[in-house]
Enzyme design. Structure first.
Site: not given
Length: 409
Positions: A110, A139, A173-174, A198, A381
């Site tokens: 992504h 990510d 995606e998030e 991922e 994140h």
């Protein structure tokens, strides 16, 4: 104990076709040499991508990342389809490459991150003590890079022993979007296997199961009043939502790996007025699909117990990605991956994750799926998100060889 779910006859047939090869104690010399040769270039591409803000919904940055990835894939001979998505404020990419074999292999990564505009300027790509840092570096920009360079390695080998390789790049995606979910489901149905890019887990692991996600929403309607002159005439929605948070926050189930964590609260806008509206949202994660049904029912049942009389409480559960269960098919994929990593004298850790991902959608339509093929990293994140520089070569090797082995069917 592995989680199981009903699968189609097609998936069961595909699972039987996974032949576990005998692996050499020695690595594939040319694949390894190419992976080593590409390390510097892979890090340069990673730097380019990381230094572009591409938070979910940020169209300028998502377009830049998309264009860079599309250019790389075109050079590898891929045909490109852009799938516009108004909800994502961008377009998803479906890139396809035809071969001469029988297997159809889907790679997914992504382009969006969780970081806001300006993050790249504040924390640009840099390497310190063997770790590369920057927003979205693991990510999932590391996954995009791992996929592109594994494909470069295979092109160098002249390897075409597959029917088709599809590289799907999700722009949302998030946050998720209906269009992206449908695109992934439809695309996965036409493939024999999915490898999701991922990030690799910090202990150098793959992900064999994932929790599903949902959002619990609590809405409270009260009655406004002057907070100093006549508070007793009001019905405090803030107090009621606080009460609901405390009791509804206990609906998780540790044994079943179900969690509910309230994360967003809104009530009132003036200190001298009893608030007549309040909302609370909770992140809900579950490894078992039926747990979402249970949570939805319990939200309604438990919320009937109110602290403030004459307030109205409404609860809803907004479902996101489904769980990705561990299955016999994913275990076979793990065995293949472990054999390949063993060629390098390395061992993968096999893990589950509380985070939801697009792999759940692929697995949900019965396509054998394994996750975590991106570059290894940690602190996902957060502002300290990092990628292990020395994981680039073995991860490119792993993905290249995985595609080669899966094509032997």
């Amino acid at each position: 104990m592995p989680f199981t779910f009903p699968r189609t006859l097609l998936a069961a047939t595909l699972a039987l076709s996974f032949a576990l090869p005998a692996y050499s104690a020695e690595p594939h010399k040319q694949i390894q040499a190419d992976a080593v040769q590409y390390k510097a270039d892979a890090l340069k591409l990673l730097e380019r991508l990381v230094n572009i803000d591409s938070g979910s919904g940020y169209e300028p940055g998502l377009t830049q990342v998309r264009d860079i990835a599309v250019d790389e894939l075109k050079q590898l001979g891929f045909s490109i389809q852009l799938v516009p998505d108004k909800a994502a404020n961008s377009s998803h990419v479906v890139a396809t490459l035809k071969g001469t074999g029988k297997a159809k292999i889907l790679l997914m990564a992504h382009m969006d991150t969780v970081f806001k505009e300006g993050s790249a300027a504040e924390r640009p790509f840099h390497i310190k003590d063997g770790r590369a840092y920057g927003p979205g570096i693991m990510d999932d920009k590391g996954g995009i890079v791992a996929g592109i360079y594994a494909l470069k390695v295979l092109k160098n080998q002249g390897f075409k022993d597959y029917a088709q390789i599809t590289f799907l790049l999700d722009a949302s995606e998030e946050t998720g979007s209906d269009a992206a979910s449908e695109l992934i489901r439809t695309t996965a149905k036409g493939h024999d296997v999915t490898l999701n890019l991922e990030p690799g887990r910090p202990a150098d692991g793959l992900v064999v199961w994932r929790k599903g996600s949902a959002t619990a929403v609590v809405e409270v309607k009260g009655k406004a009043a002057h907070a100093g002159v006549a508070p007793e005439l009001g019905r405090n929605a803030a107090m009621e939502v606080a009460h609901q948070i405390l009791q509804l926050g206990k609906l998780g189930d540790e044994e079943k790996k179900t969690t509910i964590n309230f994360t967003v609260l809104k009530a009132g806008d003036r200190t001298n007025v009893i608030p007549d509206q309040a909302t609370a949202k909770a992140d809900v994660r579950a490894a078992l699909p039926e747990e979402f049904d249970r949570i939805e029912k319990d939200l309604a049942r438990v919320s009937a117990d109110k602290l403030i009389p004459e307030t109205e409480v409404k609860t809803t559960l907004q479902r996101g990605l489904p769980p990705m269960p561990q299955t016999a098919e994913s275990d076979k994929l793990v065995a293949i991956a472990q054999g390949i990593y063993g060629e390098l004298g390395k061992t993968l850790t096999i893990e589950g994750s509380g985070g939801a991902a697009d792999a759940s959608l692929s697995a949900g339509v019965g396509t054998p799926t394994l996750d975590g093929f991106g570059i290894v990293g940690g602190n996902i994140h957060t502002s300290e998100e990092y990628a292990e520089v020395e994981s680039v070569v073995p991860r490119v090797y792993l993905l290249s060889r995985m595609i080669m082995e899966l094509a032997k069917r």
